[in-house]
Design a protein around this motif. Structure first.
Motif, PDB file in Angstrom:
ATOM      1  N   UNK A  25       0.836  -1.203   0.000  1.00 41.69           N
ATOM      2  CA  UNK A  25       0.000   0.000   0.000  1.00 41.69           C
ATOM      3  C   UNK A  25       0.870   1.252   0.000  1.00 41.69           C
ATOM      4  N   UNK A  26       1.904   1.282   0.860  1.00 40.15           N
ATOM      5  CA  UNK A  26       2.724   2.475   1.012  1.00 40.15           C
ATOM      6  C   UNK A  26       3.469   2.812  -0.273  1.00 40.15           C
ATOM      7  N   UNK A  27       3.927   1.770  -0.984  1.00 40.52           N
ATOM      8  CA  UNK A  27       4.717   2.000  -2.194  1.00 40.52           C
ATOM      9  C   UNK A  27       3.867   1.924  -3.461  1.00 40.52           C
ATOM     10  N   UNK A  28       2.529   1.898  -3.324  1.00 39.83           N
ATOM     11  CA  UNK A  28       1.630   1.954  -4.475  1.00 39.83           C
ATOM     12  C   UNK A  28       1.673   0.726  -5.344  1.00 39.83           C
ATOM     13  N   UNK A  29       1.861  -0.465  -4.743  1.00 44.78           N
ATOM     14  CA  UNK A  29       2.035  -1.691  -5.530  1.00 44.78           C
ATOM     15  C   UNK A  29       0.912  -2.692  -5.324  1.00 44.78           C
ATOM     16  N   UNK A  30      -0.067  -2.364  -4.478  1.00 45.73           N
ATOM     17  CA  UNK A  30      -1.107  -3.342  -4.171  1.00 45.73           C
ATOM     18  C   UNK A  30      -2.041  -3.490  -5.359  1.00 45.73           C
ATOM     19  N   UNK A  77      15.285  -0.251  -6.745  1.00 44.26           N
ATOM     20  CA  UNK A  77      14.443   0.511  -7.658  1.00 44.26           C
ATOM     21  C   UNK A  77      13.349   1.303  -6.937  1.00 44.26           C
ATOM     22  N   UNK A  78      13.195   1.094  -5.621  1.00 42.28           N
ATOM     23  CA  UNK A  78      12.185   1.848  -4.888  1.00 42.28           C
ATOM     24  C   UNK A  78      12.775   3.056  -4.164  1.00 42.28           C
ATOM     25  N   UNK A  79      14.094   3.296  -4.361  1.00 40.67           N
ATOM     26  CA  UNK A  79      14.724   4.426  -3.689  1.00 40.67           C
ATOM     27  C   UNK A  79      15.582   5.202  -4.684  1.00 40.67           C
ATOM     28  N   UNK A  80      15.794   6.467  -4.416  1.00 39.79           N
ATOM     29  CA  UNK A  80      16.473   7.350  -5.353  1.00 39.79           C
ATOM     30  C   UNK A  80      17.983   7.104  -5.402  1.00 39.79           C
ATOM     31  N   UNK A  81      18.604   6.955  -4.245  1.00 37.68           N
ATOM     32  CA  UNK A  81      20.057   6.868  -4.179  1.00 37.68           C
ATOM     33  C   UNK A  81      20.493   5.397  -4.170  1.00 37.68           C
ATOM     34  N   UNK A 106       4.976   3.454  -7.277  1.00 37.85           N
ATOM     35  CA  UNK A 106       4.793   2.952  -8.635  1.00 37.85           C
ATOM     36  C   UNK A 106       4.419   4.072  -9.603  1.00 37.85           C
ATOM     37  N   UNK A 107       3.623   5.061  -9.104  1.00 33.53           N
ATOM     38  CA  UNK A 107       3.165   6.146  -9.986  1.00 33.53           C
ATOM     39  C   UNK A 107       4.174   7.277 -10.103  1.00 33.53           C
ATOM     40  N   UNK A 108       5.340   7.148  -9.507  1.00 34.11           N
ATOM     41  CA  UNK A 108       6.386   8.154  -9.640  1.00 34.11           C
ATOM     42  C   UNK A 108       6.453   9.150  -8.496  1.00 34.11           C
ATOM     43  N   UNK A 109       5.448   9.184  -7.614  1.00 33.13           N
ATOM     44  CA  UNK A 109       5.490  10.100  -6.483  1.00 33.13           C
ATOM     45  C   UNK A 109       6.543   9.647  -5.484  1.00 33.13           C
ATOM     46  N   UNK A 110       7.130  10.620  -4.799  1.00 31.01           N
ATOM     47  CA  UNK A 110       8.189  10.331  -3.833  1.00 31.01           C
ATOM     48  C   UNK A 110       7.729  10.681  -2.420  1.00 31.01           C
ATOM     49  N   UNK A 111       8.361  10.044  -1.441  1.00 32.00           N
ATOM     50  CA  UNK A 111       8.085  10.337  -0.043  1.00 32.00           C
ATOM     51  C   UNK A 111       9.299   9.940   0.772  1.00 32.00           C
TER      52      UNK A 111
END
Length: 975
Positions: A679-684, A700-704, A731-736
């Motif tokens: 849910x948090x990473x938009x993959x559900x 692939x789920x983190x920038x650095x 998944x949709x490109x938004x960052x947090x």
């Protein structure tokens, strides 16, 4: 009731909204005055069927004559989904307990309400007759928001009196939160293509959102569009521009409700309904100048034809009487302010300093009062009103020019002192809020990993001590009884889950089980020793009678512990001075942890049973081969049971709200994730669930990417890491932003890593907003010092110089003194301008960061006689002023720390700005930081860390190889 202290219950949704918080504060203050005990029952909206709100509402059913003598119900908030008749029936169901309704008037129920029409009438009259606005827009609340609907009806009715019709296309039903104000502006302008002169918002949060939206779009308020709100929350006076609004006496509402219910308890006749008035508060967002009235009043001061010295007793009495008049206003009744004795002494010290030029008692005594105010939580800003009162009263009398100059100097020094202490207090509050958030996060981590009741109780004790909660009582319902209990283990009887046929009953508000077991009683640092199985008591008593705290205690809050359809227990806290939202957060975390503990115990018991079964069947096989087929069948059943146990274990991880993932160490590929991670990473995705990310690389789920590799390298050495801050992407490109913890383990025979993530995006947004507010305040103070104070002092210097010239031929001694005063004033002007430039580096936007660093280097060299060198490489411009300002502030703080603590004689500032990154390095040859240095708890270093995080930078502090300290901040440029 003559000898008994009454106990009053309070029904309300969670205490996390402005209305509920202020109302509760009014009830608490009045309860303290009358020595009354309070119990808060925080549920949700009665009749709600989503998000398991009905489970929280069951707490209302615990209130009864056995635990309360009267009840105050915030009907305006909890009755959103009910008709007036249903809400009345709900209230009367508690009869014969004395009861008061707050916010809504109900037939046959004593009520305390607010007259919304009076303040709205004043507001419309002001907007139409004074500003001549004709085109109105209205932003309301969501559906079933009775209060907002009332305000809309009054607005429409009042506009009709002036021949104005409110266009339906300019009425929108948003939400009562801040973001709605930003969203509806685009709706009016772009989709409906409607123009308007003024926006009337149903509450201040929506209005502040509209102000922010206009500011982002370059629309000037009130020059192009006016905005007004409703409620008069504290932030309405600090937004830009300050918000014109309607003051709603919510605090007084709570006081009246407590008084009314006590009158009923003591059989004193009361009115069926008390209505409190609202009134307009005019500031700048409607088009008025906020200080215009005060300015005119000061210009119209009526002077007394008396000397201040001759009339000092009258002068002092006048100030005290005026102060008493101010304190009787509703705006100040709820604030803790200065006592008359302290005010009298303050006036005496002012007068002494005025006649004895070498004394400085006034500023010293004021500083003492301000320090005490920080400790006692008095209103510091109110001291500015006292200084204004002192100044206005002084100017009514005849005083000599020298004394007037001295008085003006004292007043200005007082205002600067008030501003400085207020700013320090705000910084301290921000740091305290950050620490509290951090502690709560640590508590949550500890709770979700406690799968044993004994360990869970230990964690609860550690948590309440860490959060400075004075009393705590933890109970579990007897549907979860155990046969044997100690600090190491417990055995739980099997409990049937709620059946589908009971769902309708639950949605109307399920009843609590009749009996409860008290497992923990914590009272002001002492843990009461309880029997092995706890203390059994009736649930409606809340606590065993001999355990219930006696004497003068603070308010208690009763939180229900539930998980989906199951009521698990109760936890009761004594409410202290921490945020009210902390108690609900603890309830959520403890509910999940308690459910996990029960599930884990069931798994342990099942595992023990399975082990016993396997042992017995294996022994039987060795004795008789004839029973081989039967045993094979039995083993299949055992295997099925083992799979059920694994399924239950998975249920535990899914019940945990923290996103969890298991990663293979050798290649970083994901082997398992729980639903909160998806849910948090938009993959559900329905039908895929956890399979959707299996064997993907965690990188692939983190920038650095490089930083993730660095983390894995450290894990190879240390085995675990905690509190790692990362920037994640969905998944949709938004960052947090997340805080991460890592622990190595064996999973499916391979070395793996268990990683947990906690979303801190909102916290970082708040940190950024706080820094921006602090920056704006520094800029405003700097401008005020430069444009106002310096100009006034320059005028005084000219007056003193002229006085010197006039006295040269008549009184040479006095002329020399005047020359000294003139010199001191000019020196003060230079220092004040220097202070203003430090608070507001205006040249930064015009000349750039490199220029400001060069000026800073010169200032350090001249001011402290320290050799300060600046080295600039690859001078690419820093176009983002926000980044430039934060880097400049980091450099300032680093140099100040070096001078204050390191005592160097050489400082080097190195600045490099390329297309790829920006780097600022501060080196000194001072004492240096200790070799075993990790992190400082000093406010300066923490603020530098915050600033670096806000601009995406990495802050590093280390010892130089030879001598001194090196601080660097590196920012990767976004491409």
């Amino acid at each position: 009731m003559k000898n008994k202290i009454p106990t009053i219950g309070f029904f309300s949704p969670r205490l996390d909204a402005y209305y509920q918080t202020v109302l509760w504060n009014g009830i608490r203050e009045k309860a303290n005055e009358f020595k009354v005990k309070l119990i808060c029952f925080p549920g949700e909206r009665v009749g709600a069927e989503e998000n398991f709100e009905y489970q929280a509402n069951s707490i209302y059913k615990l209130a009864c004559k056995e635990n309360v003598d009267g009840i105050i119900i915030l009907t305006l908030a909890i009755g959103t989904f009910l008709t007036k008749k249903a809400l009345k029936d709900f209230c009367l169901s508690y009869s014969p307990i004395p009861l008061v309704s707050v916010g809504l008037s109900l037939p046959g129920v004593p009520s305390v309400t607010i007259d919304h029409s009076n303040g709205m009438k004043q507001l419309i009259h002001h907007l139409v007759t004074f500003h001549h606005y004709k085109r109105f827009a209205f932003i309301g609340g969501g559906e079933n928001q009775r209060e907002f609907e009332i305000r809309l009806r009054v607005l429409q009715k009042e506009l009709k009196k002036y021949g104005i019709t409110l266009d339906n296309d300019l009425i929108v039903s948003g939400d009562s939160i801040h973001d709605s104000g930003m969203e509806v502006i685009d709706l009016f302008r772009k989709k409906r293509k409607k123009n308007f002169d003024v926006i009337v918002a149903a509450n201040d949060n929506i209005a502040i959102g509209a102000l922010e939206s206009f500011r982002n779009k370059g629309i000037r308020v009130p020059d192009e569009i006016a905005v007004v709100g409703y409620d008069d929350i504290s932030s309405s006076n600090f937004c830009t521009p300050p918000l014109t609004t309607v003051y709603q006496p919510v605090y007084e509402l709570g006081c009246k409700a407590l008084e009314m219910v006590l009158d009923i308890v003591y059989h004193i006749p009361v009115s069926e309904k008390i209505v409190l008035p609202t009134k307009i508060v005019i500031r700048e967002s409607c088009g008025c100048f906020q200080h215009e009235t005060d300015f005119k009043g000061k210009m119209a001061i009526i002077r007394e034809n008396k000397s201040l010295h001759d009339a000092f007793p009258v002068f002092k009495d006048t100030i005290i009487e005026e102060y008493k008049k101010i304190m009787t206003k509703p705006l100040y009744l709820k604030k803790k302010n200065l006592e008359i004795k302290q005010l009298s002494e303050l006036v005496d010290t002012f007068y002494n300093d005025l006649i004895n030029h070498l004394e400085c008692q006034f500023i010293s005594f004021l500083n003492k009062l301000l320090r005490n105010s920080v400790t006692t939580r008095h209103d510091i800003i109110f001291f500015g009103r006292i200084i204004t009162l002192l100044r206005d009263t002084t100017l009514k009398y005849n005083i000599q020019k020298e004394e007037l100059i001295r008085a003006e100097y004292l007043w200005e020094q007082a205002r600067v002192l008030i501003s400085e202490i207020s700013q320090r207090l705000q910084s301290f509050k921000r740091m305290e809020a950050g620490r509290l958030s951090r502690r709560l996060w640590e508590v949550g981590n500890a709770l979700i990993t406690s799968f044993d009741i004994g360990k869970l109780i230990d964690v609860i004790i550690e948590s309440i001590i860490k959060l400075k909660i004075t009393r705590c009582y933890f109970s579990v319902f007897e549907q979860y009884l155990w046969k044997k209990y100690n600090r190491a283990s417990m055995y739980v009887e099997e409990c049937s889950t709620q059946s589908t046929s009971n769902c309708s009953l639950i949605k109307r508000g399920s009843d609590f089980p009749g009996w409860t077991r008290l497992l923990l009683a914590y009272n002001r640092g002492k843990i009461r020793k309880l029997p092995g199985q706890g203390i059994r008591f009736q649930s409606k008593l809340l606590l065993p009678s001999h355990i219930f705290p006696k004497g003068n205690i603070g308010p208690l809050i009763v939180e229900p512990l539930y998980f989906r359809f199951e009521q698990l227990g109760l936890i009761i806290f004594e409410m202290s001075n921490i945020e009210n939202t902390i108690y609900d957060a603890l309830r959520q975390q403890l509910s999940s942890a308690l459910k996990g503990a029960f599930l884990m115990q069931e798994i342990k018991n099942h595992a023990q049973l399975l082990t016993k079964e396997v042992t017995e069947r294996t022994a039987d096989l060795t004795k008789a081969n004839k029973q081989l087929q039967r045993e094979i069948l039995r083993r299949k059943k055992v295997d099925a049971a083992l799979k059920e146990s694994e399924k239950n274990l998975r249920t535990i991880t899914e019940a945990t709200p923290l996103p969890l993932v298991i990663i293979r160490m050798r290649d970083g590929r994901i082997q398992y994730s729980n639903n909160p991670f998806l849910y948090e990473f938009g993959l559900y995705s329905s039908g895929h669930k956890g399979k959707v990310i299996l064997n993907r690389r965690i990188h692939q789920f983190f920038h650095d990417f490089d930083y993730i590799n660095e983390i894995f390298e450290k894990l190879e050495k240390t085995g675990k890491l905690a509190n790692i801050e990362l920037t994640a992407s969905r998944q949709d490109g938004t960052t947090f932003s997340v805080i991460s913890s890592f622990q190595t383990l064996k999973f499916r025979g391979e070395k793996s890593v268990l990683a947990g993530f906690y979303n801190i995006t909102e916290r970082k947004r708040l940190e950024k907003e706080i820094l921006e507010i602090s920056g704006r305040e520094q800029r405003r103070i700097g401008q005020d010092l430069h444009d106002d104070l310096c100009q006034n002092m320059a005028g005084i210097a000219v007056m003193v110089s002229a006085l010197e010239n006039n006295l040269k031929n008549t009184d040479s001694i006095t002329a020399e003194k005047a020359a000294v005063i003139s010199q001191l004033i000019n020196e003060t002007i230079v220092k004040t301008r220097s202070l203003a430039r430090g608070l507001y580096p205006a040249a930064l936007e015009e000349n750039g960061l490199a220029y400001m660093l060069q000026e800073l280097s010169k200032k350090i060299q001249n001011q402290f006689d320290i050799n300060c060198k600046l080295r600039i490489k690859n001078k690419e411009p820093v176009e983002d002023n926000s980044i430039a300002l934060h880097l400049y502030r980091i450099g300032q703080e680093a140099i100040n720390n070096a001078i204050r603590h390191g005592k160097p004689d050489f400082i080097e500032i190195s600045f490099t700005a390329t297309e790829d990154e920006i780097e600022l390095v501060i080196r000194d040859n001072g004492i240096g930081i200790p070799e075993n240095y990790t992190h400082s708890k000093g406010m300066g270093l923490q603020i530098m860390n915050y600033r670096a995080n806000m601009i995406g930078g990495k802050l590093d502090i280390r010892r130089n190889e030879r001598k001194g300290t090196c601080l660097s901040c590196i920012i990767k440029r976004k491409k």
